[in-house]
Design a protein around this motif. Structure first.
Motif, mmCIF file in Angstrom:
data_model
loop_
_atom_site.group_PDB
_atom_site.id
_atom_site.type_symbol
_atom_site.label_atom_id
_atom_site.label_comp_id
_atom_site.label_asym_id
_atom_site.label_seq_id
_atom_site.Cartn_x
_atom_site.Cartn_y
_atom_site.Cartn_z
ATOM 1 N N ASN A 1 -11.718 0.041 -2.132
ATOM 2 C CA ASN A 1 -11.011 -0.887 -1.965
ATOM 3 C C ASN A 1 -9.566 -0.783 -1.495
ATOM 4 O OD1 ASN A 1 -13.359 -1.948 -0.724
ATOM 5 N ND2 ASN A 1 -13.717 -3.616 -2.958
ATOM 6 N N ASP A 2 -9.079 -1.704 -0.677
ATOM 7 C CA ASP A 2 -7.520 -1.820 -1.140
ATOM 8 C C ASP A 2 -6.555 -2.729 -2.143
ATOM 9 O OD1 ASP A 2 -6.641 -4.473 0.708
ATOM 10 O OD2 ASP A 2 -7.767 -3.687 1.473
ATOM 11 N N ALA A 3 -5.921 -2.156 -2.306
ATOM 12 C CA ALA A 3 -5.098 -2.763 -3.578
ATOM 13 C C ALA A 3 -5.198 -4.421 -3.229
ATOM 14 C CB ALA A 3 -3.190 -2.861 -3.926
ATOM 15 N N VAL A 4 -4.586 -5.232 -2.146
ATOM 16 C CA VAL A 4 -4.806 -5.891 -1.680
ATOM 17 C C VAL A 4 -5.891 -7.504 -2.002
ATOM 18 C CG1 VAL A 4 -4.368 -8.145 0.203
ATOM 19 C CG2 VAL A 4 -2.728 -6.313 -0.133
ATOM 20 N N SER B 1 0.016 8.898 -1.096
ATOM 21 C CA SER B 1 -1.207 9.530 0.450
ATOM 22 C C SER B 1 -2.231 10.719 -0.418
ATOM 23 C CB SER B 1 -0.403 9.851 1.364
ATOM 24 O OG SER B 1 0.015 10.569 1.189
ATOM 25 N N ASN B 2 -1.662 11.355 -1.403
ATOM 26 C CA ASN B 2 -1.972 12.405 -1.604
ATOM 27 C C ASN B 2 -2.801 12.268 -3.167
ATOM 28 O OD1 ASN B 2 0.239 12.562 -3.511
ATOM 29 N ND2 ASN B 2 0.554 14.412 -3.351
ATOM 30 N N LYS B 3 -3.709 11.202 -3.583
ATOM 31 C CA LYS B 3 -4.162 11.168 -4.892
ATOM 32 C C LYS B 3 -5.791 10.216 -4.680
ATOM 33 C CE LYS B 3 -0.512 12.111 -7.459
ATOM 34 N NZ LYS B 3 -0.568 13.456 -8.182
ATOM 35 N N VAL B 4 -6.179 10.763 -5.182
ATOM 36 C CA VAL B 4 -8.091 9.720 -5.100
ATOM 37 C C VAL B 4 -7.454 8.435 -5.566
ATOM 38 C CG1 VAL B 4 -8.569 12.021 -5.051
ATOM 39 C CG2 VAL B 4 -9.117 10.412 -7.296
ATOM 40 N N PRO B 5 -8.674 7.962 -5.303
ATOM 41 C CA PRO B 5 -8.805 6.335 -4.867
ATOM 42 C C PRO B 5 -9.056 5.957 -6.938
ATOM 43 C CG PRO B 5 -10.043 6.458 -3.229
ATOM 44 C CD PRO B 5 -9.467 7.734 -3.568
ATOM 45 N N GLY B 6 -8.513 5.608 -7.893
ATOM 46 C CA GLY B 6 -9.087 5.462 -9.578
ATOM 47 C C GLY B 6 -8.065 6.526 -10.658
ATOM 48 N N GLU B 7 -7.083 6.819 -9.521
ATOM 49 C CA GLU B 7 -6.205 7.909 -10.166
ATOM 50 C C GLU B 7 -5.272 7.390 -10.785
ATOM 51 O OE1 GLU B 7 -3.829 12.199 -9.711
ATOM 52 O OE2 GLU B 7 -5.519 11.674 -8.356
ATOM 53 N N ILE B 8 -4.899 7.446 -11.994
ATOM 54 C CA ILE B 8 -3.738 7.095 -12.772
ATOM 55 C C ILE B 8 -2.696 8.127 -12.084
ATOM 56 C CG2 ILE B 8 -2.771 6.306 -15.079
ATOM 57 C CD1 ILE B 8 -5.223 5.905 -16.244
ATOM 58 N N VAL B 9 -1.459 7.363 -11.979
ATOM 59 C CA VAL B 9 -0.487 8.254 -11.548
ATOM 60 C C VAL B 9 1.346 7.547 -12.218
ATOM 61 C CG1 VAL B 9 -1.064 7.814 -8.909
ATOM 62 C CG2 VAL B 9 0.135 5.989 -9.140
ATOM 63 N N ARG B 10 0.839 6.547 -12.839
ATOM 64 C CA ARG B 10 2.080 6.121 -13.805
ATOM 65 C C ARG B 10 1.798 5.010 -15.276
ATOM 66 N NH1 ARG B 10 6.337 2.499 -11.113
ATOM 67 N NH2 ARG B 10 5.668 0.632 -12.657
ATOM 68 N N VAL B 11 2.006 5.931 -16.095
ATOM 69 C CA VAL B 11 1.993 4.924 -17.626
ATOM 70 C C VAL B 11 3.556 4.197 -17.982
ATOM 71 C CG1 VAL B 11 0.981 4.694 -19.116
ATOM 72 C CG2 VAL B 11 -0.194 6.138 -17.985
ATOM 73 N N ASP B 12 3.866 3.099 -17.761
ATOM 74 C CA ASP B 12 5.265 2.656 -19.052
ATOM 75 C C ASP B 12 4.744 1.532 -19.013
ATOM 76 O OD1 ASP B 12 5.857 1.054 -16.454
ATOM 77 O OD2 ASP B 12 6.740 3.136 -15.489
ATOM 78 N N ASN B 13 5.951 0.531 -19.951
ATOM 79 C CA ASN B 13 5.870 -0.326 -20.228
ATOM 80 C C ASN B 13 6.058 -1.858 -19.597
ATOM 81 O OD1 ASN B 13 6.982 -0.652 -22.475
ATOM 82 N ND2 ASN B 13 8.990 0.169 -22.569
ATOM 83 N N HIS B 14 5.660 -0.910 -18.264
ATOM 84 C CA HIS B 14 5.420 -2.119 -17.135
ATOM 85 C C HIS B 14 4.239 -2.031 -16.978
ATOM 86 C CE1 HIS B 14 9.541 -2.298 -15.832
ATOM 87 N NE2 HIS B 14 9.428 -1.534 -15.676
ATOM 88 N N GLY B 15 2.873 -1.548 -17.165
ATOM 89 C CA GLY B 15 1.438 -1.032 -16.746
ATOM 90 C C GLY B 15 0.631 0.047 -16.312
ATOM 91 N N VAL B 16 0.156 0.101 -16.092
ATOM 92 C CA VAL B 16 -0.747 1.483 -15.556
ATOM 93 C C VAL B 16 -1.284 1.065 -13.832
ATOM 94 C CG1 VAL B 16 -2.456 2.630 -16.085
ATOM 95 C CG2 VAL B 16 -1.520 1.566 -17.712
ATOM 96 N N MET B 17 -0.603 2.310 -13.843
ATOM 97 C CA MET B 17 -0.726 2.551 -12.072
ATOM 98 C C MET B 17 -1.702 3.337 -11.494
ATOM 99 S SD MET B 17 2.397 2.835 -9.292
ATOM 100 C CE MET B 17 3.599 1.511 -9.630
ATOM 101 N N VAL B 18 -2.256 2.145 -10.830
ATOM 102 C CA VAL B 18 -4.177 3.386 -10.490
ATOM 103 C C VAL B 18 -3.917 2.542 -8.874
ATOM 104 C CG1 VAL B 18 -6.054 3.423 -10.383
ATOM 105 C CG2 VAL B 18 -4.600 2.076 -12.475
ATOM 106 N N VAL B 19 -4.566 4.204 -8.278
ATOM 107 C CA VAL B 19 -4.479 4.182 -7.149
ATOM 108 C C VAL B 19 -5.664 3.520 -6.245
ATOM 109 C CG1 VAL B 19 -4.239 6.342 -4.689
ATOM 110 C CG2 VAL B 19 -3.010 6.467 -6.605
ATOM 111 N N CYS B 20 -5.061 2.767 -5.444
ATOM 112 C CA CYS B 20 -6.906 2.149 -4.066
ATOM 113 C C CYS B 20 -6.721 3.068 -3.127
ATOM 114 C CB CYS B 20 -6.365 0.735 -4.573
ATOM 115 S SG CYS B 20 -5.591 -0.111 -6.127
ATOM 116 N N GLY B 21 -7.510 2.106 -2.317
ATOM 117 C CA GLY B 21 -7.722 2.847 -0.779
ATOM 118 C C GLY B 21 -6.493 2.446 -0.077
ATOM 119 N N LYS B 22 -6.996 3.445 0.815
ATOM 120 C CA LYS B 22 -5.422 3.155 1.779
ATOM 121 C C LYS B 22 -3.381 4.045 0.518
ATOM 122 C CE LYS B 22 -6.805 -0.212 4.697
ATOM 123 N NZ LYS B 22 -7.394 -1.656 5.317
#
Length: 319
Positions: free
Chosen positions: A223-226, A263-284
């Motif tokens: 699903n999309d991030a929104v 655009s080149n990552k799969v939904p659910g993939e973690i792309v960043r981990v830092d003090n701000h949180g864990v960034m996860v790719v969603c649909g689109k």
């Protein structure tokens, strides 16, 4: 006026507390039977019952009001004997038959957490957030036998912000509901005025807020991030959005939208981990930044604590 109050959770207790500060007489409180809760599974009275007992108000806890049974008929007769002018109902949890609705002099008034006829039903606050509504509110209606079908008497309005969860919106609407019912019941003349000017609901605008189930809180990263952001806020504090990582259930309490894209990552993939949180790719390709999560048996962690656990790594896939 002599008022019977019927309600169970904190939303209703807020309204009861406001009515107790008026000159009206709360002659009885109806609430759901005590439920087992907590680790010890002790019988616990509802917030409404606790408040009623603090003010020495008689409390009634019938299982139902069905005239087809002796106990239901007895409950109806018991209520009628109280001689109330009006009955105020807020998140009570029991179906009231027409015989009960007709018992008080001015009938039964309901405090509903939406702008009817939109979001009739059990979960109006959560559905409004999950759907992306920009506004909600309180409707005071004269109750009818159908599900939230009664004539509308009074409305208040409340914007839904991008930060609102069901918990924060609940508290805003509980306060609005308390003020609204006191406004409607300012005097017997005021109540008569609102009853005379009540408005029939437009059935063509009806939307139902179906009861929440735990399974719908599972995060589908395609699903999309929104939409996922809305769901996470809508399902906080219950049933709480969740996913899985390395075979463990991970509850997601809070997240933030981002403006980046992958655009080149799969939904659910973690792309960043830092003090701000864990960034996860969603649909689109748009990611969501997880800012508060909870592992099984642990407490909810903020973004810095999530980093310190060293359990999240770039390239992991949440499912």
């Amino acid at each position: 006026m002599k008022i019977i109050f019927a309600g169970t959770p904190e939303f209703a207790a807020t309204a009861l507390a406001a009515l107790l500060k008026t000159s009206h007489e709360i002659i009885a409180v109806y609430t759901q039977p005590d439920r087992k809760s907590g680790r010890g599974q002790k019988l616990t009275p509802s917030p409404v019952k606790q408040l009623a007992l603090e003010h020495n108000i008689p409390v009634y806890q019938p299982l139902h009001f069905k005239a087809s049974t002796e106990e239901g008929l007895a409950a109806q007769q018991e209520l009628a004997a109280l001689g109330a002018d009006v009955m105020v109902v807020a998140a009570y949890g029991l179906i009231l038959p027409q015989a009960v609705l007709d018992t008080p002099k001015y009938g039964c008034l309901n405090i509903h957490g939406s702008l009817l006829p939109r979001w009739r039903g059990a979960a109006p606050i959560q559905r409004a957030i999950a759907t992306g509504d920009e506004e909600t509110g309180i409707t005071i209606m004269q109750m009818a036998a159908g599900l939230d079908t009664g004539d509308m008497m009074y409305k208040t309005y409340c914007p839904i912000t991008a930060e609102d969860t069901s918990a924060t919106l609940h508290d805003k609407l509980a306060a609005q509901g308390a003020t609204a019912i006191c406004d409607v019941l300012e005097s017997e003349e005021t109540l008569q005025k609102y009853l005379a000017e009540r408005e029939v609901q437009d059935e063509s605008l009806t939307v139902y807020a179906h009861k929440l189930v735990k399974s719908e809180a599972r995060i589908d990263w395609s699903n999309d991030a929104v939409q996922l952001d809305r769901n996470i806020r809508a399902f906080n504090p219950w049933p709480v959005s969740f996913c899985e990582l390395d075979g463990q259930v991970l509850r997601v309490w809070a997240a933030e939208l981002t403006i980046t894209e992958f655009s080149n990552k799969v939904p659910g993939e973690i792309v960043r981990v830092d003090n701000h949180g864990v960034m996860v790719v969603c649909g689109k390709g748009r990611p969501l930044l997880l800012t508060s999560v909870q592992w099984p048996g642990g407490k909810a962690l903020n973004s810095k604590q999530m980093l310190q656990t060293q359990k999240f790594h770039v390239g992991q896939i949440l499912s």
